[in-house]
Scaffold this motif. Structure first.
Motif, PDB file in Angstrom:
ATOM      1  N   ILE A   1      19.214  90.100  58.745  1.00  0.00           N
ATOM      2  CA  ILE A   1      19.324  91.518  59.085  1.00  0.00           C
ATOM      3  C   ILE A   1      20.212  92.201  58.052  1.00  0.00           C
ATOM      4  CG2 ILE A   1      19.984  93.196  60.838  1.00  0.00           C
ATOM      5  CD1 ILE A   1      17.679  91.355  61.680  1.00  0.00           C
ATOM      6  N   ASP A   2      19.701  93.269  57.484  1.00  0.00           N
ATOM      7  CA  ASP A   2      20.460  94.040  56.501  1.00  0.00           C
ATOM      8  C   ASP A   2      21.124  95.209  57.209  1.00  0.00           C
ATOM      9  OD1 ASP A   2      21.498  95.347  54.354  1.00  0.00           O
ATOM     10  OD2 ASP A   2      19.578  95.847  53.410  1.00  0.00           O
ATOM     11  N   PHE A   3      22.416  95.068  57.512  1.00  0.00           N
ATOM     12  CA  PHE A   3      23.137  96.118  58.227  1.00  0.00           C
ATOM     13  C   PHE A   3      22.986  97.479  57.540  1.00  0.00           C
ATOM     14  CE2 PHE A   3      26.738  94.150  61.023  1.00  0.00           C
ATOM     15  CZ  PHE A   3      25.810  93.988  62.042  1.00  0.00           C
ATOM     16  N   GLY A   4      23.029  97.479  56.235  1.00  0.00           N
ATOM     17  CA  GLY A   4      23.003  98.743  55.513  1.00  0.00           C
ATOM     18  C   GLY A   4      21.607  99.265  55.231  1.00  0.00           C
ATOM     19  N   GLY A   5      20.566  98.529  55.637  1.00  0.00           N
ATOM     20  CA  GLY A   5      19.199  98.962  55.387  1.00  0.00           C
ATOM     21  C   GLY A   5      18.811 100.183  56.210  1.00  0.00           C
ATOM     22  N   THR A   6      17.759 100.848  55.784  1.00  0.00           N
ATOM     23  CA  THR A   6      17.293 102.051  56.481  1.00  0.00           C
ATOM     24  C   THR A   6      16.823 101.703  57.890  1.00  0.00           C
ATOM     25  OG1 THR A   6      16.596 102.982  54.370  1.00  0.00           O
ATOM     26  CG2 THR A   6      15.710 104.006  56.367  1.00  0.00           C
ATOM     27  N   SER A   7      17.217 102.521  58.837  1.00  0.00           N
ATOM     28  CA  SER A   7      16.864 102.266  60.230  1.00  0.00           C
ATOM     29  C   SER A   7      15.364 102.472  60.455  1.00  0.00           C
ATOM     30  CB  SER A   7      17.639 103.192  61.156  1.00  0.00           C
ATOM     31  OG  SER A   7      17.219 104.542  60.985  1.00  0.00           O
TER      32      SER A   7
ATOM     33  N   ARG B   1      22.602  99.048  61.181  1.00  0.00           N
ATOM     34  CA  ARG B   1      23.803  98.789  62.001  1.00  0.00           C
ATOM     35  C   ARG B   1      23.972  99.880  63.047  1.00  0.00           C
ATOM     36  NH1 ARG B   1      29.893  99.527  60.989  1.00  0.00           N
ATOM     37  NH2 ARG B   1      30.858  97.975  62.361  1.00  0.00           N
ATOM     38  N   ALA B   2      23.814 101.148  62.653  1.00  0.00           N
ATOM     39  CA  ALA B   2      23.939 102.246  63.619  1.00  0.00           C
ATOM     40  C   ALA B   2      22.858 102.148  64.683  1.00  0.00           C
ATOM     41  CB  ALA B   2      23.852 103.581  62.890  1.00  0.00           C
ATOM     42  N   GLU B   3      21.668 101.772  64.289  1.00  0.00           N
ATOM     43  CA  GLU B   3      20.544 101.718  65.225  1.00  0.00           C
ATOM     44  C   GLU B   3      20.741 100.630  66.281  1.00  0.00           C
ATOM     45  OE1 GLU B   3      16.022 102.718  64.495  1.00  0.00           O
ATOM     46  OE2 GLU B   3      16.585 100.827  63.545  1.00  0.00           O
TER      47      GLU B   3
END
Length: 595
Positions: free
Chosen positions: A450-456, A472-474
Motif C-alpha cells: 500500500i502506497d500511503f502517499g499514492g492518489t486516493s 492514507r487519508a482515504e
C-alpha cells in the motif's frame, strides 16, 4: 496516650533526657519505616479553610504511595512519572516525602524543580511550614528563599525553577521532585541535567530499631522495626497534562509501554471522595459540545454515581467547557493527553473512547492484517488484526532488522492465515514485501503493498471533486467511519493516543489529507504507528462482498470487561452501541465496507 517521662525515669533509674532520647529514637525508627505515620504525626499543612491540620493522605495520595512502595519492593528505588488532575495533592505528597528524606536520613540532597517561580515559592513555603510545625524541629543551617540545610544530617532541601538554563548538573541528588514537568521550559535540557543528576542508588532494607533487653513501657512489644537503612534514590515527576507533546509526554508513553526506567501512574478524578454533590440528577442524552460524550454515555461508560455526575456538571458549568473539564479533571490517560489539543484532530477522542468500550465476540469474518513497518529508528513496527467490525489485536515491536521483520510476519501469516496482509511500502516496507513474496507463492497472494502517499481512489474517480488527497487519508476516513458506526478496538491507552494524534490539513482546492509523521514529531508527538496499522486494514474490501454483519445486543455502557490491550482479543460477550443503519443498511455508500 500521654507518657509520663518523669515517672518512667524514676522507675528505671534514668534521667528524663535519657528517656526522652529513647522515645524519640523509637519515633524516628517508626517514621522511617512508615511514611504515612510520619505525615500524620509530623507534617502540618494548611487546609482549604486556612487552618493547620495533619497531613492525612487522601485517596490519590494513598494510590501514589502504594505505587511508590510497590516499585521500592520490586526495584529498590523509585522512578515514578505521575499524570494528575487538579487539586489531588500530588505536590503536597512529593514535598512531604522530600522533607521526610532530608530530616530523617543523613547526607540527602532533595532537589525540587518547578515550571515557574510562583509554583517554586508555593512548594518551598509548604516545606517551610512543615519545618515550623515539626514537633521536634531539626536544626537548620542555611535557610533562605530557596533552600533549607539540616546541619546535623548533612542534608539539603532546595527548590529551583525550570528556566532557560538547566540546573542541577553535577549535583549529587538523592531525591528529585519534578513539579508540572510537562510545562518545563527547555524540558529536554532539564531532563538531561537535573533528572539525570539523580544518584543511581538502590536502597538497603534492614533493622532500624530493636527492642532492648529491658524495654521502657513505650518500647515494650515493639520487637524489631525494619525500613531503609540505606535510602534509595527517588525520582517523582508529577504534572497535569499539557497535551500529547513534549518530553514528559514521550517519557510517560514510554512508561506505559514498559520501556525506560519509569513507572507510569494515573489517578482519575473519580477516586476523590469529595468530588460529589448531593441533589437530584437526570442525565442528558445530548452532548454539551461536538465530539463529546453525552452525560448518559459518560455515566454509563465509567459507572459513575448521580452524585459524581452532579459534581461534574457543576464543574463544567463553572469552567464553561466540557473539553476544559477533561483537561483539568481527566478520567483516563487518553482523555488527559487528548483534552489539551484536539482542535483539527481528525479522529476525536470521544469516538475512540466509545470504540474501546465496546466488547463482544470476534466476528466470523475475513481476517485483514495491517502492517506499518519501521526500521532501526524510534518508530514502532506495528501490526493490527481486524475481522469485520472488530480490530481485536494490535502488536508492536521496536528496532527490527529486516530479517527479524520477515521472520515475524511470516510466522504471523502461518499462524493466523489472513485473507490479506496490507503493508505500507514506505520506510523498509517495499524491501520487506519483496522478501516475503520471494519465500512462497502463498505469501505473494496474501501480501499487498500500500502506497500511503499514492492518489486516493476517490481522486482517481473524481479528480475535480474535493475529497481525500491520498490513500492514507482515504483509509483513515474509513477507519473513522468504522469507529462511528460501531467498530471495536482494544481498550488500550497507547492505541487510543495514536488514533487521536493526526490532524487534518486542507489543500487550496479543499482536498484534505492528514499531517505527516514528520509534522507530528515537530509538534512533539510520536509517530502514529499503531493507528496507521489499523487504518491499513481498510485498504482492501473485496473480501466483504459476501460477509453479513451479525445482529448484536445494543445499549451503550451496560458494563463489560476490559480487553487485553496489544496482547489479545476481547473477552466480553456484550456490545454496547446502538448500531442503527450500520447493520440494517449495510453502512451506506460511505461506510467502511463500501468499495
Amino acid at each position: 496516650m500521654a507518657i509520663d517521662l518523669q515517672k518512667i525515669a524514676v522507675d528505671y533509674a534514668l534521667s528524663v533526657d535519657e528517656v526522652r532520647a529513647r522515645w524519640l529514637m523509637l519515633r524516628v525508627a517508626i517514621w522511617k519505616s512508615d511514611f504515612r505515620t510520619f505525615c500524620k504525626e509530623v507534617v502540618k499543612i494548611r487546609a482549604k479553610d486556612g487552618t493547620l491540620e495533619p497531613l492525612i493522605l487522601n485517596e490519590a495520595q494513598e494510590h501514589l504511595l502504594a505505587q511508590v512502595n510497590k516499585m521500592l519492593a520490586d526495584t529498590r528505588w523509585v522512578r515514578i512519572i505521575f499524570l494528575k488532575g487538579r487539586r489531588q495533592g500530588a505536590s503536597t505528597f512529593t514535598a512531604a516525602r522530600g522533607y521526610w528524606r532530608t530530616t530523617l536520613y543523613d547526607r540527602q540532597n532533595a532537589y525540587i524543580l518547578s515550571h515557574e517561580m510562583a509554583s517554586s515559592t508555593v512548594l518551598f513555603d509548604m516545606v517551610s511550614l512543615m519545618q515550623e510545625q515539626h514537633p521536634f524541629p531539626p536544626q537548620v543551617g542555611t535557610d533562605n528563599a530557596k533552600s533549607l540545610e539540616f546541619k546535623q544530617r548533612g542534608s539539603m532541601y532546595q527548590v529551583a525553577t525550570a528556566g532557560q538554563k538547566a540546573g542541577g548538573r553535577g549535583a549529587a541528588i538523592s531525591y528529585f521532585h519534578g513539579s508540572e514537568a510537562s510545562r518545563w521550559a527547555n524540558a529536554a535540557d532539564h531532563f538531561a541535567a537535573s533528572v539525570e543528576a539523580v544518584d543511581e542508588v538502590r536502597g538497603t532494607w534492614g533493622v532500624l530499631w530493636s527492642e532492648p533487653a529491658r524495654p521502657l513501657p513505650f518500647e515494650q512489644g515493639k520487637g524489631k522495626i525494619e525500613g531503609w537503612v540505606k535510602p534509595p534514590s527517588e525520582v517523582l515527576l508529577e504534572t497535569t497534562s499539557a497535551g500529547p507533546q513534549g518530553e514528559f509526554y514521550r517519557r510517560y508513553m514510554d512508561a506505559l509501554r514498559g520501556t525506560g526506567p519509569y513507572q507510569a501512574v494515573f489517578v482519575p478524578w473519580t477516586l476523590q471522595k469529595e468530588y460529589t454533590r448531593d441533589g437530584d440528577f437526570q442525565a442528558s442524552n445530548e452532548p454539551d459540545e461536538e465530539g463529546e460524550l453525552s452525560e448518559q454515555e459518560y455515566q454509563a461508560t465509567y459507572k459513575l454515581t448521580d452524585a459524581q455526575m452532579l459534581w461534574r456538571r457543576e464543574k463544567i458549568q463553572g469552567l464553561r467547557s466540557a473539553s476544559l473539564f477533561r483537561q483539568e479533571y481527566p478520567i483516563d490517560v487518553t482523555e488527559a493527553f487528548a483534552a489539551a489539543d484536539i482542535e483539527d484532530v481528525f479522529i476525536k477522542p470521544s469516538y475512540v473512547l466509545k470504540a474501546r468500550k465496546r466488547f463482544g465476540e470476534i466476528p466470523d469474518a475475513p481476517l485483514i492484517i495491517g502492517v506499518d513497518p519501521a526500521g532501526q529508528g524510534g518508530d514502532r513496527f506495528a501490526v493490527a488484526f481486524r475481522r469485520g467490525d472488530s480490530i481485536f489485536k494490535v502488536l508492536a515491536r521496536n528496532k527490527l532488522e529486516q530479517a527479524e521483520a520477515v521472520a515475524w510476519l511470516s510466522s504471523i501469516i502461518d499462524e493466523w492465515k489472513p485473507n490479506r496482509m496490507c503493508i505500507d511500502r514506505g520506510s523498509i516496507g517495499q524491501p520487506l514485501i519483496q522478501a516475503l513474496r520471494a519465500i512462497s507463492p502463498k505469501y505473494a497472494d496474501i501480501i499487498k503493498g500500500i502506497d500511503f502517499g499514492g492518489t486516493s481512489k476517490a481522486k482517481k474517480a473524481h479528480p475535480k471533486r474535493a475529497g481525500p488527497w491520498n490513500i492514507r487519508a482515504e483509509i483513515y476516513d474509513d477507519l473513522l467511519t468504522f469507529l462511528k458506526e460501531g467498530g471495536s478496538i482494544p481498550d488500550d491507552d497507547d492505541l487510543a493516543s495514536d488514533m487521536s494524534g493526526p490532524k487534518i490539513k486542507y489543500r487550496a482546492n479543499n482536498d484534505w489529507l492528514l499531517e505527516s509523521k514528520t509534522d507530528m514529531k515537530a509538534r512533539g508527538l510520536r509517530s502514529s504507528d499503531l493507528s496507521d496499522a489499523c487504518a491499513l486494514t481498510f485498504a482492501v474490501k473485496e473480501f466483504f462482498d459476501t460477509w453479513s454483519r451479525p445482529k448484536r445486543v445494543s445499549g451503550f455502557g451496560t458494563g463489560a470487561p476490559a480487553m487485553d490491550g496489544h496482547n489479545g482479543p476481547p473477552q466480553g460477550l456484550v456490545d454496547h452501541t446502538d448500531y442503527g443503519s450500520f447493520y440494517d443498511g449495510g453502512g451506506g455508500q460511505d461506510g467502511w465496507m463500501a468499495g
